[in-house]
Every structure is written in C-alpha cells, then in structure tokens.
Design an enzyme around this catalytic site. Structure first.
Site, mmCIF file in Angstrom:
data_model
loop_
_atom_site.group_PDB
_atom_site.id
_atom_site.type_symbol
_atom_site.label_atom_id
_atom_site.label_comp_id
_atom_site.label_asym_id
_atom_site.label_seq_id
_atom_site.Cartn_x
_atom_site.Cartn_y
_atom_site.Cartn_z
ATOM 1 N NE ARG A 76 -18.181 36.336 25.806
ATOM 2 C CZ ARG A 76 -19.055 35.851 25.883
ATOM 3 N NH1 ARG A 76 -20.313 35.937 26.629
ATOM 4 N NH2 ARG A 76 -20.005 35.427 24.456
ATOM 5 C CG ASP B 16 -23.526 40.025 21.729
ATOM 6 O OD1 ASP B 16 -23.304 38.795 21.501
ATOM 7 O OD2 ASP B 16 -23.177 40.102 22.230
ATOM 8 N NE ARG C 140 -22.544 34.948 17.794
ATOM 9 C CZ ARG C 140 -21.130 34.551 19.177
ATOM 10 N NH1 ARG C 140 -21.028 35.499 19.964
ATOM 11 N NH2 ARG C 140 -19.847 33.638 18.896
ATOM 12 C CG HIS D 11 -19.776 39.965 24.998
ATOM 13 N ND1 HIS D 11 -20.603 40.054 23.683
ATOM 14 C CD2 HIS D 11 -18.421 38.741 24.092
ATOM 15 C CE1 HIS D 11 -20.346 38.522 22.560
ATOM 16 N NE2 HIS D 11 -18.911 38.059 22.950
HETATM 17 N N1 LIG Z 1 -15.349 40.001 21.883
HETATM 18 C C1 LIG Z 1 -16.030 39.369 21.157
HETATM 19 O O1 LIG Z 1 -16.928 39.274 20.872
HETATM 20 C C2 LIG Z 1 -15.303 37.866 20.920
HETATM 21 C C3 LIG Z 1 -15.348 37.484 19.914
HETATM 22 C C4 LIG Z 1 -13.879 36.167 20.009
HETATM 23 C C5 LIG Z 1 -12.978 36.095 20.618
HETATM 24 N N2 LIG Z 1 -12.814 37.300 21.891
HETATM 25 C C6 LIG Z 1 -12.081 37.669 22.428
HETATM 26 O O2 LIG Z 1 -10.891 36.872 21.443
HETATM 27 C C7 LIG Z 1 -9.746 36.698 21.878
HETATM 28 C C8 LIG Z 1 -8.364 35.989 20.581
HETATM 29 O O3 LIG Z 1 -9.547 35.000 20.398
HETATM 30 P P1 LIG Z 1 -8.914 33.805 19.132
HETATM 31 O O4 LIG Z 1 -9.861 32.535 19.215
HETATM 32 O O5 LIG Z 1 -8.349 34.855 18.128
HETATM 33 O O6 LIG Z 1 -7.491 33.014 20.341
HETATM 34 P P2 LIG Z 1 -6.280 32.277 19.595
HETATM 35 O O7 LIG Z 1 -6.066 31.777 20.964
HETATM 36 O O8 LIG Z 1 -6.935 31.961 18.310
HETATM 37 O O9 LIG Z 1 -5.464 34.027 19.248
HETATM 38 C C9 LIG Z 1 -4.731 34.259 20.327
HETATM 39 C C10 LIG Z 1 -3.375 34.972 19.946
HETATM 40 O O10 LIG Z 1 -3.108 35.900 20.929
HETATM 41 C C11 LIG Z 1 -1.622 35.029 20.817
HETATM 42 N N3 LIG Z 1 -1.278 36.945 21.687
HETATM 43 C C12 LIG Z 1 -0.454 35.974 23.019
HETATM 44 N N4 LIG Z 1 -0.440 36.911 24.265
HETATM 45 C C13 LIG Z 1 0.379 38.260 23.121
HETATM 46 C C14 LIG Z 1 0.606 39.333 23.283
HETATM 47 N N5 LIG Z 1 1.239 39.470 24.174
HETATM 48 N N6 LIG Z 1 0.991 40.027 21.858
HETATM 49 C C15 LIG Z 1 0.115 39.763 20.732
HETATM 50 N N7 LIG Z 1 0.094 38.318 20.889
HETATM 51 C C16 LIG Z 1 0.419 36.941 21.696
HETATM 52 C C17 LIG Z 1 -1.572 34.269 21.084
HETATM 53 O O11 LIG Z 1 0.205 34.126 20.486
HETATM 54 C C18 LIG Z 1 -2.395 33.660 19.894
HETATM 55 O O12 LIG Z 1 -2.215 33.834 18.410
HETATM 56 C C19 LIG Z 1 -10.149 35.390 22.684
HETATM 57 O O13 LIG Z 1 -9.783 36.467 24.165
HETATM 58 C C20 LIG Z 1 -11.456 35.410 22.994
HETATM 59 O O14 LIG Z 1 -12.170 35.280 24.197
HETATM 60 C C21 LIG Z 1 -13.572 37.932 21.711
#
Ligand SMILES: NC(=O)c1ccc[n+]([C@@H]2O[C@H](COP(=O)([O-])OP(=O)(O)OC[C@H]3O[C@@H](n4cnc5c(N)ncnc54)[C@H](O)[C@@H]3O)[C@@H](O)[C@H]2O)c1
Length: 307
Positions: free
Chosen positions: A86, A146, A149, A173
C-alpha cells in the site's frame, strides 16, 4: 441527503451502486475519465426497475454537480498490483488526493469525508490537512473491512454463518492491524474457547494479508465488493444518524493514550461524523499494539511532508 463518490473505478462504482440501491441518499459519481461515471450511472439506473429502487444517481466529470454534498467518499487513486505494498502507492495517490480535496472543499464545505484511497491512514491524514475540515468530519475506511474479513474467516473455519460472528480490528490497515481476541465472539461465546491459539493467529494473519490475497488472485486491481459494502455501512451510519460504533480511521485526542494521529479505533458515527471515540477495555498487549500502530502511522505521515 447527497453523497458524492469520487473515482468511478471498481470501489467507486460498487459503492455508488450499494448506496443508491439501499436508498441511503442521492448519489453523484465523478471521475476524470469522460463517459465513465455517466456510463456507470446509466447502467445502475437501468437496473432500478428490476431491483426496485429510486434511480437517484448522476454521473459527471464536473465538480459543480457535486456541490452541497453531505458525504463525500474518496476512492480516486491507483489500486495495488501484485507485489506492490500500500505504501508504494503513497506518492502517486497523494498527488491525486490533493487535487480532489481542493475541488471538494470548494463546493461541499460542510461535507463529511470518508477516505478509501490507499495507503489509507496517510491519505486520511492528508485529506484532513488539505481540507482544513474539523477532524471529526474526516475519517477513513479500513477497520469495517478488516473486521468483516476476520468475521468471514472465523465463520468459514467453524462452519458457521458470518452473521453469528462478532469481531473487531483496530490499528492500521495492513501489517499493523490490531485484532482484539478479547472482543471476538461466536453466537455469544468467546472465540478463544472455540479455537486454539495457533488457529487464532492463523486467522488474524490471513486477515492482515486478505487484501494481498485478493490482489494475487485478481492479477490486476484489488478488492471491491467487501470494501464497498464496508463504505456503505459507514455512509448508512452517517446519513441515517444511527450512532453505530464502527472501527474507523479517526483522529485521536488522548483516547487509548494516543493523540494527534489518525488510527483505527471504535467510533460512534452519526450526522456529525465521528461523534465519539469509544474506549474498549483492551488487554496490555492489545493496547501496546495499538500504540505501536499509531506511532508507525505518525512516522509515515511525517514523510508526506517531504513528497
Ligand atoms: N481502504 C480500503 O480498505 C481499500 C479497499 C480497496 C481499495 N482501496 C483503494 O481504493 C482506491 C481505488 O481502488 P479501485 O479498485 O476502485 O481502483 P480503480 O483503478 O478501479 O479506480 C480508480 C478510479 O479513480 C479515478 N481517478 C484517478 N484520478 C482521479 C481524480 N483526480 N479525480 C477523480 N477520479 C480519479 C480513475 O480514473 C479510476 O476510475 C485504490 O487506492 C485502492 O488501493 C482501499
């Protein structure tokens, strides 16, 4: 109530779907990619007659359409690829988050922010710094996921329904997640009476590694069904003012002997955001692990200043 979801990738799209299907709020879905949020919003609306919900969702590339949001969920940013931690995402996603928060605070100055973008604890801190919002209105989603899960893994191990399992994780996390064996129960019975110590440790470690397990299976992208379900539970607690206590990444002001850092703690959520951090009776080991996780996050947040 109006909920904006920033980022229309896997987590953003499924979060928008869950929030609108449950009728929690009107949803605005936004992304930088033209057509993506509009296409997803239209697709979701076209399912409304079958699923039986109000199609109150808009897709846009313009922050003007998000103005006056009550809750803003930030999922914009890159997800992990196999082998990536991460923290590898830190620099890239910090840049994205800065731009997003700049726009959000302009049009929705009274919003409650739920940060999802990784690395979660650091991005939540950055969102609070950038927005200047009161800290109780800025939180991160990790602990609900978490804990979900862990509850599933315990249920699977014992051949029970996940609904019978109660468990909570605090801390950071990832590797410094802090499971609370003393709080885990199955049908009201302490988990420690149902499984031996090595099994307990194995379940905790699988929970710490659960995100990476999915990343390795998917090959590209990371988990989104359980993450979006977790975000929707937090949105429901806020929009419905339920006062539920959920494990969220929240700003500490002395609770558990921890101050001035965002870390996973049990928090009462309502219309005010984080309305109270609830202090559970932790064992010495649990308390030590939580404080260590907080120290680790504090050090990484200090690194953000050098980016
Ligand atoms: N906190 C958690 O438990 C948790 C769990 C799952 C994923 N995540 C995180 O969530 C984030 C998104 O994951 P995902 O699977 O949806 O990724 P993804 O690549 O499917 O989607 C990310 C989206 O963000 C958009 N984006 C990029 N820059 C942008 C901006 N400036 N303004 C608006 N949109 C923008 C992209 O175009 C894309 O559509 C990642 O950083 C991932 O690591 C966190």
């Amino acid at each position: 109530m109006r909920v904006t979801v920033v980022g229309s990738g896997f987590v953003g799209a499924t979060t928008a779907m869950r929030v609108v299907q449950k009728g929690l709020a009107e949803v605005v879905l936004i992304d930088i990619i033209e057509g993506l949020p509009q296409g997803i919003a239209l697709d979701i609306k076209e399912s409304s007659a079958v699923e039986g919900f109000e199609p109150a969702i808009t897709g846009t590339n313009d922050y003007a359409d998000t103005a006056g949001s009550d809750v803003v969920v930030v999922t914009a940013g890159l997800p992990r690829r196999p082998g990536m931690s991460r923290m590898d995402l830190l620099e890239k996603n910090a840049g994205i988050l800065r731009g997003v928060i700049e726009q959000v605070k302009e049009g929705s100055p009274d919003a409650i922010l739920i940060v999802v973008t990784n690395p979660l604890d650091e991005m939540t801190y950055l969102a609070a710094e950038m927005s200047g919002f009161p800290r109780k209105r800025v939180m991160g989603m990790a602990g609900v996921l978490d804990s979900a899960r862990l509850r599933y893994f315990v249920a699977e191990e014992l051949g029970m329904s996940p609904a019978e399992v109660d468990a909570i994780t605090l801390g950071s996390h990832g590797e410094s997640m802090v499971p609370l064996p003393g709080q885990a129960t199955v049908s009201g019975k302490p988990l420690s009476e149902l499984v031996d110590q090595p099994t307990l440790e194995r379940l905790f470690q699988r929970t710490r590694d659960a995100g990476a397990e999915i990343v390795a299976l998917l090959k590209k992208g990371s988990a989104y069904y359980a993450p979006s379900a977790s975000v929707a539970q937090m949105v429901n607690a806020i929009t419905g003012d339920t006062k539920e206590v959920l494990p969220v990444c929240a700003w500490t002001t002395g609770q558990y002997g921890i101050s001035d850092v965002y870390v996973g703690v049990p928090a009462r959520l309502g219309r005010g955001g984080v309305e109270e951090i609830v202090e559970l009776a932790l064992s010495d080991d649990e308390l030590k692990a939580l404080r260590k996780a907080a120290d680790g996050i504090r050090a990484k947040c200090a690194d953000l200043a050098n980016l």
